[in-house]
Design an enzyme around this catalytic site. Structure first.
Site, PDB file in Angstrom:
ATOM      1  N   GLU A  73       4.901   4.071   2.756  1.00  0.00           N
ATOM      2  CA  GLU A  73       4.275   2.983   2.175  1.00  0.00           C
ATOM      3  C   GLU A  73       4.361   1.677   3.172  1.00  0.00           C
ATOM      4  O   GLU A  73       4.961   1.806   4.267  1.00  0.00           O
ATOM      5  CB  GLU A  73       5.368   2.625   1.175  1.00  0.00           C
ATOM      6  CG  GLU A  73       5.372   3.525   0.177  1.00  0.00           C
ATOM      7  CD  GLU A  73       6.422   3.067  -1.202  1.00  0.00           C
ATOM      8  OE1 GLU A  73       6.254   3.720  -2.245  1.00  0.00           O
ATOM      9  OE2 GLU A  73       7.437   2.648  -0.690  1.00  0.00           O
ATOM     10  N   VAL A  74       3.464   0.903   2.908  1.00  0.00           N
ATOM     11  CA  VAL A  74       3.544  -0.542   3.478  1.00  0.00           C
ATOM     12  C   VAL A  74       4.021  -1.675   2.656  1.00  0.00           C
ATOM     13  O   VAL A  74       3.711  -1.892   1.667  1.00  0.00           O
ATOM     14  CB  VAL A  74       2.039  -0.810   4.092  1.00  0.00           C
ATOM     15  CG1 VAL A  74       2.135  -2.111   4.887  1.00  0.00           C
ATOM     16  CG2 VAL A  74       1.741   0.198   4.927  1.00  0.00           C
ATOM     17  N   ASP A  77      -6.857   7.802  15.681  1.00  0.00           N
ATOM     18  CA  ASP A  77      -6.955   7.750  14.057  1.00  0.00           C
ATOM     19  C   ASP A  77      -7.904   6.013  13.682  1.00  0.00           C
ATOM     20  O   ASP A  77      -7.307   5.624  12.880  1.00  0.00           O
ATOM     21  CB  ASP A  77      -5.593   7.719  13.317  1.00  0.00           C
ATOM     22  CG  ASP A  77      -6.149   7.912  11.677  1.00  0.00           C
ATOM     23  OD1 ASP A  77      -7.069   8.360  11.478  1.00  0.00           O
ATOM     24  OD2 ASP A  77      -5.077   7.959  11.066  1.00  0.00           O
ATOM     25  N   GLN A 121      -0.322   8.770   2.502  1.00  0.00           N
ATOM     26  CA  GLN A 121       0.029   9.971   2.440  1.00  0.00           C
ATOM     27  C   GLN A 121       1.307  10.247   3.144  1.00  0.00           C
ATOM     28  O   GLN A 121       2.225  11.018   2.768  1.00  0.00           O
ATOM     29  CB  GLN A 121      -0.947  10.889   3.404  1.00  0.00           C
ATOM     30  CG  GLN A 121      -2.473  10.810   2.517  1.00  0.00           C
ATOM     31  CD  GLN A 121      -3.413  11.679   3.703  1.00  0.00           C
ATOM     32  OE1 GLN A 121      -3.068  12.717   4.505  1.00  0.00           O
ATOM     33  NE2 GLN A 121      -4.667  11.144   3.685  1.00  0.00           N
ATOM     34  N   PHE A 122       1.726   9.418   3.985  1.00  0.00           N
ATOM     35  CA  PHE A 122       3.002   9.437   5.074  1.00  0.00           C
ATOM     36  C   PHE A 122       3.875   8.376   4.697  1.00  0.00           C
ATOM     37  O   PHE A 122       5.057   8.408   5.251  1.00  0.00           O
ATOM     38  CB  PHE A 122       2.503   9.676   6.308  1.00  0.00           C
ATOM     39  CG  PHE A 122       1.665  10.915   6.704  1.00  0.00           C
ATOM     40  CD1 PHE A 122       1.896  12.040   6.435  1.00  0.00           C
ATOM     41  CD2 PHE A 122       0.212  10.366   6.921  1.00  0.00           C
ATOM     42  CE1 PHE A 122       1.083  13.273   6.582  1.00  0.00           C
ATOM     43  CE2 PHE A 122      -0.595  11.373   7.285  1.00  0.00           C
ATOM     44  CZ  PHE A 122      -0.228  12.905   7.266  1.00  0.00           C
ATOM     45  N   LYS A 130       6.317  -0.646   7.598  1.00  0.00           N
ATOM     46  CA  LYS A 130       6.053   0.350   7.189  1.00  0.00           C
ATOM     47  C   LYS A 130       7.161   1.482   7.175  1.00  0.00           C
ATOM     48  O   LYS A 130       8.038   1.790   7.990  1.00  0.00           O
ATOM     49  CB  LYS A 130       4.821   1.153   8.210  1.00  0.00           C
ATOM     50  CG  LYS A 130       4.379   2.679   7.901  1.00  0.00           C
ATOM     51  CD  LYS A 130       3.478   2.777   9.150  1.00  0.00           C
ATOM     52  CE  LYS A 130       2.032   2.205   9.204  1.00  0.00           C
ATOM     53  NZ  LYS A 130       1.096   2.851   7.939  1.00  0.00           N
ATOM     54  N   GLY A 172       0.910  -1.166   0.105  1.00  0.00           N
ATOM     55  CA  GLY A 172      -0.119   0.049  -0.050  1.00  0.00           C
ATOM     56  C   GLY A 172       0.855   1.202  -0.054  1.00  0.00           C
ATOM     57  O   GLY A 172       1.929   1.279   0.527  1.00  0.00           O
ATOM     58  N   ASN A 173       0.296   2.438  -0.293  1.00  0.00           N
ATOM     59  CA  ASN A 173       0.951   3.565  -0.363  1.00  0.00           C
ATOM     60  C   ASN A 173       0.050   4.763   0.099  1.00  0.00           C
ATOM     61  O   ASN A 173      -1.137   4.972  -0.301  1.00  0.00           O
ATOM     62  CB  ASN A 173       1.510   4.092  -1.763  1.00  0.00           C
ATOM     63  CG  ASN A 173       2.331   5.124  -2.138  1.00  0.00           C
ATOM     64  OD1 ASN A 173       2.835   5.358  -1.004  1.00  0.00           O
ATOM     65  ND2 ASN A 173       2.337   5.757  -3.278  1.00  0.00           N
TER      66      ASN A 173
END
Length: 537
Positions: free
Chosen positions: A284-285, A390, A281-282, A299, A278-279
């Site tokens: 990538e994973v 969050d 805002q802050f 991460k 995944g990609n």
């Protein structure tokens, strides 16, 4: 067949009992992983109290699932006057470092040192080699902990979740510690009938003063093994005979190795990034490996996202949070770019799972169960006086068997991006945030409860963005004026009422996560007895 006493009298009905009710939801708890494991105890005073209430202190779990106020001392009980208790491997294990021992299920060990908590120094009686082994992979020889069917401190709901897994036939069973009666056990069996389809029935196993066990006083047994043998040959009043023990998943390790238990800042070179998952805002994973042999999630944070010093301070707290509904933090690389190394969850984020994955076909019982799992993890965070900040479906990860775990807890307050810290900036998750947190920065566990209500809408709508058709500014204005999202299509009224309860304007009027966990776990079973009476027992 081990039956100590069988009386020819009319079958006694077992007393129907309940572990609690919705008004006593503290009885509803998820247990530890299927194989009991020891976590070193730590006081909650080491975790800052971000909330204005006091929570109960944390307790250490003994290695076989009991509760102990202090961590394991390393003293092993003796058997037969030999001074040595032999342990047997319950699973295969492949060594991760040169300090570990590889071993196979059934291999026997002498424990040399058990003072390291999760990792014991042992000598294999098969190879003669010595090294460290994970303590939750072994149990004393001939103990009930070594039995395939014994699951230790497993909660009722998790027992049902495992028994109802795909592929288990009618008669699949397990025995676990009773949640309500000290020294007693519960027998949980997968059953089937025309009306209910697949379901689970629970029977209480009581303990005699002289040490025996019984489900009914008509049939008493010296050991649990004899009880299992008896009911494996005949139903004898149970819903069906015991056919096969429930499959135990591999136990979870809370550290990568004995060395990273205390020294968990690791060299970047020990990590390999293999597949980008995944990609954001802050950062990538990635799916990757540690030491070339251990699958992990990594991460990677963009430089400048947060201060390495602040991150390391928060990570000290995050590392201490250990619960089977929280993604386990394993290690970090604290120099920029910061790497956060956690357990790997095969199905990715709950948001993607609901929108594009298997989640599209899920029915309400599955969705409510996933919500209950999230509530269980958040109830633990609540007890530990911590805050997520969050909470949304993008930060929940899914594993095999629809297991859900909470990720990224505590990280949000460290982000230094202006578009985020402004709270009304483009990168801030306004639609999930309680008004007092979005407007005034008042983040508490009660603002997490608000976010959980929004997450419930994501579940029942299969990942729809909250407040459809409204932008962030409109959401802030409308919510302040009292607007709340209407009941989503096909969502039961009672579930929407729970959402509305989470969205009370006064934070103190919102429910606790403890209550939410109990409500959701019992959502479809509130009218059924906790334990079955049996037919001819």
């Amino acid at each position: 067949m081990g039956c100590v006493q069988c009386k020819d009298k009319e079958a006694a009905k077992l007393t129907e009992e309940r572990d609690g009710s919705l008004n006593q939801s503290s009885g509803y708890r998820y247990g530890t992983d299927p194989t009991p494991q020891h976590y070193p105890s730590f006081g909650v005073t080491s975790i800052p109290n971000y909330n204005n209430f006091h929570a109960a202190g944390g307790q250490g779990l003994t290695v076989f699932g009991g509760v102990n106020s202090s961590s394991h001392t390393g003293t092993l009980r003796t058997r037969g006057g030999t001074g040595v208790t032999l342990f047997v491997a319950l699973y295969d294990y492949e060594a991760r470092t040169e300090d570990d021992l590889s071993f196979h299920k059934g291999e026997k060990f002498q424990i040399l040192n058990s003072s390291e908590g999760d990792w014991w120094e042992a000598r294999s009686l098969t190879t003669g080699e010595t090294g460290y082994i994970p303590s939750n992979y072994v149990a004393p020889v001939d103990s009930i902990q070594a039995e395939e069917w014994y699951f230790g401190k497993l909660g009722r709901k998790d027992a049902e979740r495992q028994l109802l897994s795909f592929g288990n036939p009618r008669g699949t069973f397990l025995i676990r510690e009773s949640e309500t009666t000290k020294g007693a056990y519960s027998l949980s069996i997968r059953d089937w009938d025309d009306m209910k389809g697949d379901h689970v029935k629970h029977y209480k196993i009581r303990k005699l003063d002289n040490g025996g066990y019984y489900i009914t006083t008509r049939a008493q047994f010296e050991t649990l093994q004899q009880l299992v043998q008896h009911y494996s040959e005949r139903a004898a009043g149970l819903c069906c005979r015991l056919v096969v023990p429930c499959h135990k998943g591999m136990p979870r390790l809370t550290d990568l190795s004995v060395k990273t238990k205390d020294v968990w800042e690791i060299p970047r070179e020990s990590l390999q990034l293999i597949k980008r998952l995944g990609n954001g805002q802050f950062g990538e994973v990635w799916m990757g490996t540690w030491n070339g042999n251990t699958k992990v999630a990594i991460k990677t944070l963009k430089p400048g996202t947060m201060s390495p010093e602040s991150f390391l301070e928060e990570a000290q707290i995050m590392k201490k949070l250990k619960h089977d509904k929280l993604v386990q933090l394993y290690a970090v690389v604290s120099e920029e770019p910061i790497y956060i190394v956690t357990e790997y969850m095969s199905k990715g984020s709950l948001l993607d799972f609901l929108k594009d994955g298997e989640g599209r076909a899920l029915k309400l019982p599955n969705l409510v169960d996933m919500a209950a799992q999230v509530a269980a993890g958040m109830a633990y965070i609540e007890r530990m006086n911590y805050i997520h900040r969050d909470l949304r479906s993008a930060n929940i990860l899914v594993g095999n068997g629809l297991i859900c775990k909470i990720a990224d807890f505590g990280l949000a307050r460290l982000i230094e991006d202006n578009e985020y810290t402004a709270r009304q900036g483009a990168k801030f998750p306004i639609k999930w945030t309680a008004p007092e947190a979005a407007l005034y920065g008042r983040f508490t566990i009660k603002s997490d409860v608000w976010s959980f209500g929004i997450l419930l809408t994501e579940l029942v709508t299969k990942g729809r963005v909250p407040y459809p058709g409204m932008n962030n500014r409109e959401v802030l204005e409308q919510v302040e004026r009292g607007y709340r999202m209407p009941c989503p299509q096909d969502c039961p009224i009672s579930l929407h009422e729970l959402m509305i309860h989470c969205w009370k304007k006064d934070p103190e009027e919102r429910p606790t996560f403890e209550y939410l966990q109990g409500f959701l776990e019992d959502y479809f079973t509130a009218t059924e007895p906790q334990y079955q009476p049996g037919e001819n027992l």
